[in-house]
Design a protein around this motif. Structure first.
Motif, mmCIF file in Angstrom:
data_model
loop_
_atom_site.group_PDB
_atom_site.id
_atom_site.type_symbol
_atom_site.label_atom_id
_atom_site.label_comp_id
_atom_site.label_asym_id
_atom_site.label_seq_id
_atom_site.Cartn_x
_atom_site.Cartn_y
_atom_site.Cartn_z
ATOM 1 N N LYS A 14 12.364 -46.791 24.628
ATOM 2 C CA LYS A 14 11.706 -45.840 23.740
ATOM 3 C C LYS A 14 10.365 -46.353 23.219
ATOM 4 O O LYS A 14 9.692 -45.659 22.452
ATOM 5 N N ARG A 17 6.462 -43.469 24.826
ATOM 6 C CA ARG A 17 6.546 -42.323 23.926
ATOM 7 C C ARG A 17 7.136 -41.083 24.572
ATOM 8 O O ARG A 17 7.720 -40.252 23.889
ATOM 9 N N LEU A 18 6.982 -40.955 25.878
ATOM 10 C CA LEU A 18 7.597 -39.818 26.550
ATOM 11 C C LEU A 18 9.109 -39.962 26.561
ATOM 12 O O LEU A 18 9.840 -38.997 26.281
ATOM 13 N N SER A 21 10.632 -39.284 23.199
ATOM 14 C CA SER A 21 10.614 -37.892 22.750
ATOM 15 C C SER A 21 11.768 -37.069 23.300
ATOM 16 O O SER A 21 11.963 -35.922 22.897
ATOM 17 N N TYR A 27 18.151 -38.397 27.194
ATOM 18 C CA TYR A 27 17.831 -39.829 27.223
ATOM 19 C C TYR A 27 19.022 -40.637 27.723
ATOM 20 O O TYR A 27 18.876 -41.518 28.577
ATOM 21 N N GLU A 83 1.848 -44.251 26.306
ATOM 22 C CA GLU A 83 1.916 -42.836 25.949
ATOM 23 C C GLU A 83 2.332 -41.958 27.126
ATOM 24 O O GLU A 83 2.603 -40.770 26.952
ATOM 25 N N GLN A 126 13.676 -31.039 28.819
ATOM 26 C CA GLN A 126 12.590 -31.642 28.051
ATOM 27 C C GLN A 126 11.759 -32.616 28.881
ATOM 28 O O GLN A 126 10.550 -32.711 28.687
ATOM 29 N N VAL A 130 7.689 -32.463 28.961
ATOM 30 C CA VAL A 130 6.740 -33.506 28.556
ATOM 31 C C VAL A 130 5.959 -34.031 29.756
ATOM 32 O O VAL A 130 4.799 -34.435 29.621
ATOM 33 N N PRO A 240 3.710 -36.369 22.251
ATOM 34 C CA PRO A 240 4.325 -36.997 21.081
ATOM 35 C C PRO A 240 3.636 -38.313 20.761
ATOM 36 O O PRO A 240 3.614 -39.231 21.577
#
Length: 245
Positions: A14, A17-18, A21, A27, A83, A126, A130, A240
């Motif tokens: 984690k 950042r992707l 999120s 996850y 990121e 998700q 993203v 995010p």
């Protein structure tokens, strides 16, 4: 090939950042499929036209997307840190990219196989969301870089590159040579040395062999062209945590 890491030394996925999120259920489903690898400085993750087999989610380090011409010259079109992700051709349908992907600053990344990513993308959850937002942010960065290279002075471009690299670094030190920067910006090494020397004289940074220490970020932000803020605002709007620290 990058080294695989032993379990006791694994950083938190984690930190990307992707990945951070994603909803807990998404996850957890991905966690067993993620494999941590080292990204040594100078490693070419993929060449132009390569069939990419892994999507990489950096947790540290900086990766540059580089376009090379037939005469041997080259220029960075975009850079990626924690990121984002590297290997978007896997889910965009083109199978390959016209750029090579080189590690500018050493770090680590979690990689996900092409097969798993394509399955996840087909679920429409998700991760797909993203991934597409990140791709849009990358298009914005690439487009703005092209505009910047055409219309702004080299000292403004240098400030932009320093700030964007700093945003994706731990601390205020960039481990890179003048020669490497000249290849990324597509300019002569002597020009890079001249501009960095002036920035050092103005006490914005300190130079050492293969290292640049940023001393006055606020002043760099005053000297940079509008392109830096345009890209930052787009990343903050889409992703995010944006692209900053």
């Amino acid at each position: 090939m990058p080294k695989k890491k032993k379990p006791h030394s694994l950083p938190d996925p984690k930190r990307n950042r992707l990945l951070a999120s994603l909803p807990a259920k998404d996850y957890e489903r991905l966690l067993s499929e993620l494999e941590l690898v080292d990204m040594p400085k100078g490693w070419t993750m993929s060449e132009s036209g390569d069939h990419v087999n892994y999507l990489h989610f950096p947790v540290s380090g900086i990766v540059s997307l580089i376009y090379s011409l037939e005469d041997g010259s080259s220029s960075e079109t975009a850079l990626v840190g924690n990121e984002g992700m590297v290997g978007i051709s896997i889910f965009m349908g083109g199978e390959s990219m016209p750029t090579s992907t080189d590690v500018q600053s050493a770090g680590q990344a979690y990689r996900l196989s092409r097969k798993v990513m394509k399955h996840e993308f087909s679920l429409g959850g998700q991760l797909q969301h993203v991934a597409l937002l990140f791709t849009q942010a990358m298009i914005a960065q690439t487009s703005q870089t092209a505009v910047c290279n055409q219309h702004h002075s080299l000292d403004q471009r240098m400030c932009r590159w320093l700030l964007m690299s700093l945003d994706r670094s731990d601390g205020n030190v960039l481990a890179i040579t003048h020669e490497a920067i000249s290849k990324l910006l597509g300019v002569r090494r002597e020009s890079v040395t001249q501009i960095l020397g002036q920035l050092e004289k103005d006490e914005l940074l300190a130079l050492a062999r293969g290292r640049i220490t940023i001393l006055d970020r606020a002043e760099l932000e005053k000297r940079v062209c509008e392109c830096y803020a345009v890209v930052q605002e787009e990343y903050e709007r889409l992703l995010p945590g944006g692209a900053g620290k």
